[in-house]
Design a protein around this motif. Structure first.
Motif, PDB file in Angstrom:
ATOM      1  N   LYS A   1       0.824  -1.212   0.000  1.00 35.71           N
ATOM      2  CA  LYS A   1       0.000   0.000   0.000  1.00 35.71           C
ATOM      3  C   LYS A   1       0.861   1.266   0.000  1.00 35.71           C
ATOM      4  N   ALA A   2       0.192   2.392  -0.279  1.00 34.56           N
ATOM      5  CA  ALA A   2       0.829   3.715  -0.201  1.00 34.56           C
ATOM      6  C   ALA A   2       0.321   4.419   1.045  1.00 34.56           C
ATOM      7  N   ALA A   3       1.239   4.946   1.843  1.00 28.80           N
ATOM      8  CA  ALA A   3       0.874   5.737   3.017  1.00 28.80           C
ATOM      9  C   ALA A   3       0.948   7.213   2.652  1.00 28.80           C
ATOM     10  N   VAL A   4      -0.076   7.955   3.017  1.00 31.81           N
ATOM     11  CA  VAL A   4      -0.089   9.399   2.807  1.00 31.81           C
ATOM     12  C   VAL A   4      -0.135  10.066   4.178  1.00 31.81           C
ATOM     13  N   LEU A   5       0.782  10.984   4.404  1.00 27.25           N
ATOM     14  CA  LEU A   5       0.859  11.692   5.675  1.00 27.25           C
ATOM     15  C   LEU A   5       0.179  13.051   5.525  1.00 27.25           C
ATOM     16  N   ILE A   6      -0.764  13.351   6.432  1.00 23.18           N
ATOM     17  CA  ILE A   6      -1.403  14.667   6.386  1.00 23.18           C
ATOM     18  C   ILE A   6      -1.237  15.377   7.726  1.00 23.18           C
ATOM     19  N   TYR A   7      -1.285  16.710   7.666  1.00 23.93           N
ATOM     20  CA  TYR A   7      -1.073  17.566   8.818  1.00 23.93           C
ATOM     21  C   TYR A   7      -1.844  18.848   8.567  1.00 23.93           C
ATOM     22  N   PRO A   8      -2.017  19.703   9.575  1.00 24.39           N
ATOM     23  CA  PRO A   8      -2.802  20.932   9.374  1.00 24.39           C
ATOM     24  C   PRO A   8      -2.305  21.769   8.205  1.00 24.39           C
ATOM     25  N   ASP A   9      -3.254  22.232   7.388  1.00 23.89           N
ATOM     26  CA  ASP A   9      -2.968  23.092   6.232  1.00 23.89           C
ATOM     27  C   ASP A   9      -2.152  22.402   5.152  1.00 23.89           C
ATOM     28  N   PHE A  10      -2.286  21.066   5.030  1.00 23.66           N
ATOM     29  CA  PHE A  10      -1.576  20.374   3.959  1.00 23.66           C
ATOM     30  C   PHE A  10      -2.215  20.709   2.614  1.00 23.66           C
ATOM     31  N   SER A  11      -1.419  20.583   1.547  1.00 24.58           N
ATOM     32  CA  SER A  11      -1.871  20.941   0.201  1.00 24.58           C
ATOM     33  C   SER A  11      -2.444  19.715  -0.502  1.00 24.58           C
ATOM     34  N   ASN A  12      -3.745  19.618  -0.519  1.00 25.59           N
ATOM     35  CA  ASN A  12      -4.394  18.462  -1.127  1.00 25.59           C
ATOM     36  C   ASN A  12      -4.099  18.359  -2.623  1.00 25.59           C
ATOM     37  N   TYR A  13      -4.105  19.498  -3.321  1.00 30.75           N
ATOM     38  CA  TYR A  13      -3.926  19.451  -4.778  1.00 30.75           C
ATOM     39  C   TYR A  13      -2.559  18.906  -5.177  1.00 30.75           C
ATOM     40  N   GLU A  14      -1.563  19.056  -4.311  1.00 32.25           N
ATOM     41  CA  GLU A  14      -0.210  18.613  -4.658  1.00 32.25           C
ATOM     42  C   GLU A  14      -0.076  17.092  -4.704  1.00 32.25           C
ATOM     43  N   MET A  15      -1.021  16.388  -4.115  1.00 30.65           N
ATOM     44  CA  MET A  15      -0.970  14.925  -4.168  1.00 30.65           C
ATOM     45  C   MET A  15      -2.154  14.339  -4.921  1.00 30.65           C
ATOM     46  N   SER A  16      -2.997  15.188  -5.492  1.00 27.97           N
ATOM     47  CA  SER A  16      -4.222  14.705  -6.133  1.00 27.97           C
ATOM     48  C   SER A  16      -3.941  13.831  -7.348  1.00 27.97           C
TER      49      SER A  16
ATOM     50  N   TRP B   1       0.893  24.774   4.163  1.00 26.66           N
ATOM     51  CA  TRP B   1       0.920  26.231   4.162  1.00 26.66           C
ATOM     52  C   TRP B   1       1.670  26.778   5.379  1.00 26.66           C
ATOM     53  N   CYS B   2       1.398  26.215   6.568  1.00 26.00           N
ATOM     54  CA  CYS B   2       2.005  26.720   7.805  1.00 26.00           C
ATOM     55  C   CYS B   2       2.982  25.687   8.366  1.00 26.00           C
ATOM     56  N   PHE B   3       4.089  25.498   7.667  1.00 20.49           N
ATOM     57  CA  PHE B   3       5.024  24.440   8.073  1.00 20.49           C
ATOM     58  C   PHE B   3       5.652  24.657   9.450  1.00 20.49           C
ATOM     59  N   PRO B   4       5.861  25.906   9.942  1.00 15.94           N
ATOM     60  CA  PRO B   4       6.487  26.039  11.266  1.00 15.94           C
ATOM     61  C   PRO B   4       5.696  25.330  12.366  1.00 15.94           C
ATOM     62  N   ASN B   5       4.375  25.307  12.261  1.00 17.36           N
ATOM     63  CA  ASN B   5       3.570  24.633  13.275  1.00 17.36           C
ATOM     64  C   ASN B   5       3.802  23.127  13.251  1.00 17.36           C
ATOM     65  N   VAL B   6       3.981  22.568  12.054  1.00 14.09           N
ATOM     66  CA  VAL B   6       4.116  21.117  11.925  1.00 14.09           C
ATOM     67  C   VAL B   6       5.502  20.651  12.354  1.00 14.09           C
ATOM     68  N   ILE B   7       6.539  21.391  11.981  1.00 13.17           N
ATOM     69  CA  ILE B   7       7.883  20.921  12.347  1.00 13.17           C
ATOM     70  C   ILE B   7       8.143  21.023  13.849  1.00 13.17           C
ATOM     71  N   GLU B   8       7.319  21.784  14.559  1.00 16.59           N
ATOM     72  CA  GLU B   8       7.464  21.859  16.011  1.00 16.59           C
ATOM     73  C   GLU B   8       6.675  20.763  16.717  1.00 16.59           C
ATOM     74  N   ASP B   9       5.873  20.023  15.967  1.00 17.04           N
ATOM     75  CA  ASP B   9       5.101  18.920  16.544  1.00 17.04           C
ATOM     76  C   ASP B   9       5.929  17.645  16.410  1.00 17.04           C
ATOM     77  N   GLU B  10       6.547  17.213  17.491  1.00 11.91           N
ATOM     78  CA  GLU B  10       7.488  16.095  17.458  1.00 11.91           C
ATOM     79  C   GLU B  10       6.839  14.770  17.069  1.00 11.91           C
ATOM     80  N   ARG B  11       5.516  14.691  17.131  1.00  7.39           N
ATOM     81  CA  ARG B  11       4.856  13.446  16.736  1.00  7.39           C
ATOM     82  C   ARG B  11       5.128  13.138  15.266  1.00  7.39           C
TER      83      ARG B  11
END
Length: 201
Positions: free
Chosen positions: A6-21, A75-85
């Motif tokens: 299978k293919a795993a897709v990782l999503i996070y707040p403000d991810f760009s849906n069109y870039e993987m469509s 769109w807001c990558f600083p928020n995601v890179i600070e989330d260690e999960r």
């Protein structure tokens, strides 16, 4: 015949849906199952305003079931890179050359922080000021190009989302043509817009 991984897709707040469509559409064409992962199984909003509910959390990920990981931009990558999960989840892919990793737009910054891009060449859709701000982004490894493939890792600018999808599909061994989803052909010819349903053999 062995079951296709299978293919795993990782999503996070403000991810760009069109870039993987387009990648998702190609996977569907080749009957490749997509499983969407996030830190929690709660709705995640894309930058376009759509609401997505992940299929699974990171704790449910079994790497043996997958041969591909897709990271859309955000769109807001600083928020995601600070989330260690998210970073902790990605660390398991460091040094792993058996799984195809496709990372587009700003998302390579997540892989870089997790150490996955050490010694790899890649491109990243960030402002120069952002690249200067984060010490884990090595300028010597960043290529100024729309699409970069280094072994099993494919990175691309957001504007190259079609080429990105095709590169990932071809890396997985799919017979994906270079002109798929290429848009309007010019000059306009009626035969390019005339289609027939081919009966299955």
């Amino acid at each position: 015949m062995a079951k296709q991984k299978k293919a795993a897709v990782l999503i996070y707040p403000d991810f760009s849906n069109y870039e993987m469509s387009i990648a998702a559409a190609i996977f569907k064409n080749f009957e490749k199952e997509i499983v969407v992962f996030s830190a929690e199984k709660i709705p995640v909003d894309s930058e376009e305003g759509f609401h997505f509910i992940p299929d699974k959390t990171f704790e449910e990920f079994d790497i043996k079931e997958y041969d591909c990981l897709i990271l859309p931009g955000m769109w807001c990558f600083p928020n995601v890179i600070e989330d260690e999960r998210y970073i902790d989840f990605l660390r398991q892919f460091k040094g792993n050359k058996d799984i195809t990793i496709g990372s587009i737009s700003s998302s390579p910054i997540l892989l870089a922080k997790a150490g996955v891009l050490e010694g790899r060449k890649y491109c990243v859709g960030l402002f120069e000021e952002d690249i200067d701000e984060y010490s884990f982004l090595n300028r010597n490894d960043i290529i100024k190009a729309p699409l970069v493939t280094d072994g099993n890792i494919i990175t691309a600018f957001g504007s190259a989302y079609r080429e990105f999808a095709i590169a990932v599909a071809q890396k997985l061994g799919f017979d994906c043509k270079e002109d798929w989803f290429s848009g309007i052909k010019k000059p306009i010819r009626p035969e390019d817009y005339t289609f027939y349903r081919i009966a299955e053999k």
